[in-house]
Design a protein around this motif. Sequence first.
Motif, PDB file in Angstrom:
ATOM      1  N   GLY A   1      -4.548   3.206  -0.625  1.00 26.24           N
ATOM      2  CA  GLY A   1      -4.716   4.432  -1.404  1.00 26.24           C
ATOM      3  C   GLY A   1      -4.199   4.305  -2.805  1.00 26.24           C
ATOM      4  N   ASP A   2      -4.466   3.166  -3.441  1.00 25.06           N
ATOM      5  CA  ASP A   2      -4.026   2.920  -4.825  1.00 25.06           C
ATOM      6  C   ASP A   2      -2.511   2.952  -4.984  1.00 25.06           C
ATOM      7  N   ARG A   3      -1.815   2.678  -3.889  1.00 18.30           N
ATOM      8  CA  ARG A   3      -0.345   2.674  -3.945  1.00 18.30           C
ATOM      9  C   ARG A   3       0.187   1.452  -3.213  1.00 18.30           C
ATOM     10  N   VAL A   4       1.164   0.800  -3.823  1.00 19.73           N
ATOM     11  CA  VAL A   4       1.801  -0.355  -3.176  1.00 19.73           C
ATOM     12  C   VAL A   4       2.738   0.164  -2.094  1.00 19.73           C
ATOM     13  N   ILE A   5       2.413  -0.140  -0.841  1.00 15.12           N
ATOM     14  CA  ILE A   5       3.236   0.347   0.260  1.00 15.12           C
ATOM     15  C   ILE A   5       4.197  -0.721   0.790  1.00 15.12           C
ATOM     16  N   ARG A   6       3.872  -1.989   0.550  1.00 17.17           N
ATOM     17  CA  ARG A   6       4.762  -3.076   0.963  1.00 17.17           C
ATOM     18  C   ARG A   6       4.627  -4.221  -0.031  1.00 17.17           C
ATOM     19  N   GLN A   7       5.682  -5.015  -0.077  1.00 17.87           N
ATOM     20  CA  GLN A   7       5.672  -6.157  -0.994  1.00 17.87           C
ATOM     21  C   GLN A   7       6.525  -7.275  -0.413  1.00 17.87           C
ATOM     22  N   GLY A   8       6.055  -8.496  -0.611  1.00 15.34           N
ATOM     23  CA  GLY A   8       6.801  -9.637  -0.106  1.00 15.34           C
ATOM     24  C   GLY A   8       6.246 -10.936  -0.660  1.00 15.34           C
TER      25      GLY A   8
ATOM     26  N   THR B   1       2.467 -15.317   6.152  1.00 11.38           N
ATOM     27  CA  THR B   1       3.563 -14.422   5.801  1.00 11.38           C
ATOM     28  C   THR B   1       3.987 -13.688   7.067  1.00 11.38           C
ATOM     29  N   THR B   2       4.855 -12.706   6.934  1.00 15.37           N
ATOM     30  CA  THR B   2       5.292 -11.967   8.114  1.00 15.37           C
ATOM     31  C   THR B   2       4.402 -10.744   8.329  1.00 15.37           C
ATOM     32  N   ALA B   3       4.270 -10.360   9.585  1.00 15.69           N
ATOM     33  CA  ALA B   3       3.409  -9.226   9.943  1.00 15.69           C
ATOM     34  C   ALA B   3       3.949  -7.905   9.411  1.00 15.69           C
ATOM     35  N   ASN B   4       5.143  -7.913   8.845  1.00 14.85           N
ATOM     36  CA  ASN B   4       5.684  -6.696   8.226  1.00 14.85           C
ATOM     37  C   ASN B   4       4.807  -6.209   7.082  1.00 14.85           C
ATOM     38  N   LEU B   5       4.043  -7.131   6.468  1.00 12.77           N
ATOM     39  CA  LEU B   5       3.186  -6.767   5.341  1.00 12.77           C
ATOM     40  C   LEU B   5       1.811  -6.283   5.792  1.00 12.77           C
ATOM     41  N   TRP B   6       1.578  -6.242   7.080  1.00 12.14           N
ATOM     42  CA  TRP B   6       0.303  -5.789   7.622  1.00 12.14           C
ATOM     43  C   TRP B   6       0.181  -4.282   7.431  1.00 12.14           C
ATOM     44  N   GLY B   7      -0.893  -3.849   6.789  1.00 19.58           N
ATOM     45  CA  GLY B   7      -1.087  -2.426   6.504  1.00 19.58           C
ATOM     46  C   GLY B   7      -2.147  -1.800   7.390  1.00 19.58           C
ATOM     47  N   PRO B   8      -2.321  -0.499   7.288  1.00 14.89           N
ATOM     48  CA  PRO B   8      -3.327   0.209   8.087  1.00 14.89           C
ATOM     49  C   PRO B   8      -4.744  -0.145   7.637  1.00 14.89           C
ATOM     50  N   LYS B   9      -5.726   0.371   8.358  1.00 17.34           N
ATOM     51  CA  LYS B   9      -7.126   0.114   8.036  1.00 17.34           C
ATOM     52  C   LYS B   9      -7.432   0.565   6.601  1.00 17.34           C
ATOM     53  N   GLY B  10      -8.185  -0.257   5.899  1.00 16.46           N
ATOM     54  CA  GLY B  10      -8.521   0.045   4.513  1.00 16.46           C
ATOM     55  C   GLY B  10      -7.537  -0.514   3.511  1.00 16.46           C
ATOM     56  N   THR B  11      -6.526  -1.222   4.007  1.00 16.07           N
ATOM     57  CA  THR B  11      -5.508  -1.793   3.117  1.00 16.07           C
ATOM     58  C   THR B  11      -6.088  -2.964   2.321  1.00 16.07           C
ATOM     59  N   VAL B  12      -5.663  -3.067   1.071  1.00 17.15           N
ATOM     60  CA  VAL B  12      -6.042  -4.196   0.211  1.00 17.15           C
ATOM     61  C   VAL B  12      -4.812  -5.086   0.021  1.00 17.15           C
TER      62      VAL B  12
END
Length: 242
Positions: free
Chosen positions: A77-84, A97-108
Amino acid sequence: HTIANITIALWIAFLGGVIGSLVVVETGFKFTSTNLTQTIDQPPETISNTTTPDPELWEKIVTKISPTLVGIQTINGDRVIRQGSGIIVSSDGLIVTTANLWGPKGTVYQVFYDDKIIKGDIVDVNSKTNLLLIKTAVSNSSIAELNSRNYQSGQEIIIIGKNINLSQPVIVSQKGIISQATDSLVTIDTVPSKYLFGFGVSDKYGYLRGLVYLKNGAVNLIKTETIENFFKDYLEKISKSR
């Protein structure tokens, strides 16, 4: 005449004894002096395999390993939700990388190399081992060299990764010590940071020993053996699907 002859003989024997003693003393002194000189001239014993610590050791390790690392941003959604960060494991742009950076559907997923920003696609994930595999279009990349040496409590390590600052990857590193090492868990005594996901871990010999992630405020390490098995499983799946 007999007494005179005896007297002369005694004097000769006495003088011979004195001369002989002087010869023995002089010879002994020369022998002792020679041995003493040889002992002094011998170099002192040194402890083998002893080297002077290199004051630039950790800087050299960071320079060596950093080209095999990337920065990663998870955008939803045009927002950085995780970084690594992550490590390059193949010349055709596959990144672990670690699965902690895995985002919901539609994540870029934006992957930051040294001079470019590339879109990444998730091609495999293993929640049990907390590993994520991202595919990018970059080729001929520097590949991380993993090493499965023993993990022991008290080992010095350095955590290395890339954070994003104004759309530029910045190398970040911090030292730590392995505080606990078992078959199922390796924890690191270091300063926790919310960005320590997918950062590489190197020992003082320059060997990449795994990836770190945060859990319950503790910095945990995923061993290289686990990473290698995860990557091999993916390659086997690809091979069977062809």
